[in-house]
Write an enzyme that holds these catalytic residues in place. Structure first.
Site, short mmCIF file in Angstrom:
data_model
loop_
_atom_site.label_atom_id
_atom_site.label_comp_id
_atom_site.label_asym_id
_atom_site.label_seq_id
_atom_site.Cartn_x
_atom_site.Cartn_y
_atom_site.Cartn_z
N LYS A 123 6.82 1.14 -0.59
CA LYS A 123 5.50 1.71 -0.92
C LYS A 123 4.77 0.81 -1.92
O LYS A 123 3.58 0.57 -1.82
CB LYS A 123 5.67 3.14 -1.45
CG LYS A 123 6.09 4.12 -0.35
CD LYS A 123 6.47 5.51 -0.82
CE LYS A 123 7.00 6.31 0.37
NZ LYS A 123 7.39 7.68 0.05
N GLN A 125 8.94 10.84 -5.07
CA GLN A 125 9.83 10.58 -3.95
C GLN A 125 10.88 11.70 -3.85
O GLN A 125 11.52 12.06 -4.84
CB GLN A 125 10.52 9.21 -4.15
CG GLN A 125 11.31 8.75 -2.95
CD GLN A 125 10.48 8.48 -1.70
OE1 GLN A 125 9.31 8.11 -1.79
NE2 GLN A 125 11.06 8.68 -0.54
N ASP A 133 0.84 12.78 -0.35
CA ASP A 133 1.84 13.14 0.66
C ASP A 133 1.37 14.33 1.50
O ASP A 133 1.96 14.62 2.53
CB ASP A 133 3.16 13.54 -0.01
CG ASP A 133 4.12 12.38 -0.24
OD1 ASP A 133 4.17 11.48 0.62
OD2 ASP A 133 4.79 12.38 -1.28
#
Ligand code: GUN
Length: 282
Positions: A52, A96, A119
């Site tokens: 990422k 995460q 997200d």
């Protein structure tokens, strides 16, 4: 023999488009920042976070990494999220997953500002997806849709079968296919006679988390097969949820692992971060 859907190529196109846009914004003195939080030292999460960060660098975003020790408390983690919510120079926030067991991931997701939730995991953003009025698309399902569009694979009227019902992939995947007028079935570990469903699928999405779970006998001739899995086989080699070598002989399109859905997820995260920037500019 199927055509291989090249996730690297499609993701590269998406990232190049974003890179051009970011370069133009930079000329106006604007900078876009993604904050990435990782708690603990899960090796797979470390690889995902590094990828990422690399993508941020490529498109021209600033990335801030917060690598917290495994003993971080939920309160400490939420305090960090709140601090990042307040910061005007931070456009997107992601934590995460998975987080260590003593932390409630739902509480962490709920703490992220819905305008920075790149997200699209928060209940607000999930609800917006449900009603088809969203700012952020969930990255992995959005990446799958982007690949289908790139290869001109129509969803309308097709039998779409999703294997897996996770909040991150299975459920939102079904919703996006439904938005494009697919006839969608979600199957899962308690589905009886799974093959009777998968054999009817024009578009089959495997998001099970089990190496080479989908075998050729489960797939209809000429189907489009999308593999969301990321597993290790008996030799420790990366593989998906689909038995690629056998299934590719039977279907019309198939995504490989690696090089299929994975790179798309990250490209869509970049897209969401850019979107977050525009939302906050408003
Ligand atoms: N863990 C596995 N996939 C994801 C993802 O898309 N986002 C986050 N934040 N964590 C994950």
């Amino acid at each position: 023999m199927a055509q291989i859907i090249d996730g690297k190529l499609v993701s590269q196109n998406v990232k190049d488009r974003i890179r051009d846009e970011v370069a133009a914004l930079k000329e106006q003195g604007k900078e876009i920042t993604l904050a990435v939080i990782i708690v603990g030292d899960d090796p797979a999460s470390r690889v995902y976070v590094n990828n990422k960060k690399k993508a941020c660098e490529y498109v021209g975003f600033r990335s801030l990494e917060y690598a917290l020790p495994v003993e971080t408390t939920q309160e400490e983690l939420i305090a960090l999220v709140q601090e990042l919510n307040e910061r005007e120079d931070v456009n997107g926030i992601l934590c995460q997953l998975p987080v260590p067991k003593h932390i409630d991931d739902k509480a962490v997701i709920a703490a992220i500002s819905v305008k920075k939730d790149v997200d699209a995991f928060s209940s607000y953003n999930v609800g917006q997806i449900m009603i088809g009025d969203y700012d952020f698309l969930p990255c992995t399902p959005a990446g799958v849709m982007e690949m289908l569009h790139y290869y001109d694979i129509a969803v309308e009227g097709k039998n779409c079968v999703v294997i897996g019902r996770s909040n991150i992939v299975g459920k939102p995947m079904a919703m996006l296919l439904l938005h494009e007028n697919g006839t969608v079935t979600i199957t899962h570990s308690r589905t009886k006679d799974l093959t009777s469903y998968t054999k009817e699928a024009d578009i089959l999405v495997a998001a099970v988390g089990r190496a080479k779970f989908v075998t050729a006998d489960m797939v209809k001739d000429g189907a489009v097969v999308i593999d969301v899995g990321m597993n290790r086989d008996e030799n420790g080699k990366l593989c998906g949820d689909v038995d690629f070598d056998c299934v590719k002989e039977k279907c019309s399109y198939i995504t490989p692992v690696p090089g299929g859905v994975g790179p798309m997820t990250i490209a869509m995260l970049m897209q969401n971060t850019l979107k977050a920037f525009y939302l906050q500019e408003k």
